[in-house]
Design an enzyme around this catalytic site. Structure first.
Site, PDB file in Angstrom:
ATOM      1  N   VAL A 126      82.074   1.370 -33.405  1.00 43.74           N
ATOM      2  CA  VAL A 126      83.164   0.410 -33.563  1.00 43.74           C
ATOM      3  C   VAL A 126      82.840  -0.263 -34.899  1.00 43.74           C
ATOM      4  CG1 VAL A 126      84.293  -1.654 -32.653  1.00 43.74           C
ATOM      5  CG2 VAL A 126      83.494   0.132 -31.077  1.00 43.74           C
ATOM      6  N   PRO A 127      83.475   0.207 -35.980  1.00 46.13           N
ATOM      7  CA  PRO A 127      82.978  -0.016 -37.346  1.00 46.13           C
ATOM      8  C   PRO A 127      83.197  -1.413 -37.940  1.00 46.13           C
ATOM      9  CG  PRO A 127      85.014   1.210 -37.427  1.00 46.13           C
ATOM     10  CD  PRO A 127      84.678   1.038 -35.969  1.00 46.13           C
ATOM     11  N   CYS A 128      82.439  -2.379 -37.445  1.00 41.55           N
ATOM     12  CA  CYS A 128      82.530  -3.728 -37.996  1.00 41.55           C
ATOM     13  C   CYS A 128      82.017  -3.776 -39.444  1.00 41.55           C
ATOM     14  CB  CYS A 128      81.803  -4.731 -37.107  1.00 41.55           C
ATOM     15  SG  CYS A 128      80.110  -4.295 -36.705  1.00 41.55           S
ATOM     16  N   HIS A 129      81.256  -2.760 -39.851  1.00 42.71           N
ATOM     17  CA  HIS A 129      80.776  -2.721 -41.239  1.00 42.71           C
ATOM     18  C   HIS A 129      81.932  -2.535 -42.228  1.00 42.71           C
ATOM     19  CE1 HIS A 129      80.743   1.497 -39.870  1.00 42.71           C
ATOM     20  NE2 HIS A 129      81.028   1.808 -41.122  1.00 42.71           N
ATOM     21  N   ARG A 130      83.094  -2.099 -41.761  1.00 47.11           N
ATOM     22  CA  ARG A 130      84.252  -1.889 -42.632  1.00 47.11           C
ATOM     23  C   ARG A 130      85.038  -3.172 -42.888  1.00 47.11           C
ATOM     24  NH1 ARG A 130      86.095   3.593 -39.530  1.00 47.11           N
ATOM     25  NH2 ARG A 130      84.239   4.810 -40.086  1.00 47.11           N
TER      26      ARG A 130
END
Length: 159
Positions: free
Chosen positions: A120-124
Site C-alpha cells: 500500500v504505497p504510502c512512499h508515493r
C-alpha cells in the site's frame, strides 16, 4: 497471524498474514514469536517483494487483510493503491481525492498508520511541490523506493 522476516535492499521487512491475506508489512525485524517456515501466502508475498525490488514487478497481486483504521484512514489507504507505479501524489491531492481537500495533515497521519507499507504505497505521497517529507521507513528508504520506481518506469518506456 503467521509472520516472517525477509531481507531487502532497504533492510529487513517483517510480513504478517492471517487467513484472509497480508495484514502487516513493517520496516525492520519484528519479534512476535517463531517465524513460519512454510506458508503459501507468505511465500507469495516474499516472491513478489523480491521481484518488486529487482524491478520485475510493478503491481502487487496479493490478497490484503486490512485491519483497523478509521473510515478516513481506510479511504486514504484505498487511494494510495490507486497511485500508479512510478508516480507521486501530494498529501493535498490525496486529501482532495478522498473528499476532504483540507485534510492534508490527516492524510499524513493515515500514511503513518498504514499497516502494509510498500504494497500500500504510502512512499508515493510527497509534500507540496514534490518535497520529500515524512515516511515511517525514513526519508532515505522513501527516496530509494521512488528512485527504483522512476528508473524502472523510464527503462520500460524506452523499450
Amino acid at each position: 497471524m503467521r509472520w516472517s522476516v525477509i531481507d531487502s535492499p532497504i533492510g529487513d521487512l517483517s510480513l504478517a498474514v492471517d487467513d484472509e491475506g497480508l495484514c502487516r508489512l513493517h520496516f525492520g525485524a519484528v519479534d512476535v514469536g517463531p517465524q513460519v517456515e512454510r506458508d503459501d501466502l507468505l511465500l507469495s508475498a516474499q516472491e513478489q517483494l523480491k521481484a518488486y525490488f529487482a524491478g520485475e514487478l510493478t503491481e502487487f497481486d496479493l490478497p490484503l487483510s486490512v485491519r483497523g483504521g478509521s473510515e478516513f484512514e481506510r479511504a486514504v489507504w484505498a487511494q494510495l493503491r490507486r497511485i500508479p507505479y512510478g508516480e507521486m501524489q501530494t498529501y493535498g491531492e490525496v486529501a482532495k481525492a478522498v473528499g476532504d481537500p483540507g485534510a492534508a495533515r490527516a492524510v499524513g497521519v493515515a500514511c503513518n498508520h498504514n499497516p502494509i507499507a510498500v504494497i500500500v504505497p504510502c512512499h508515493r505521497v510527497v509534500g507540496a511541490g514534490g518535497k520529500m517529507v515524512g515516511f515511517g521507513g525514513g526519508i532515505p528508504t522513501k527516496r530509494h523506493l521512488l528512485e527504483l520506481e522512476a528508473r524502472i518506469t523510464l527503462e520500460t518506456a524506452w523499450l
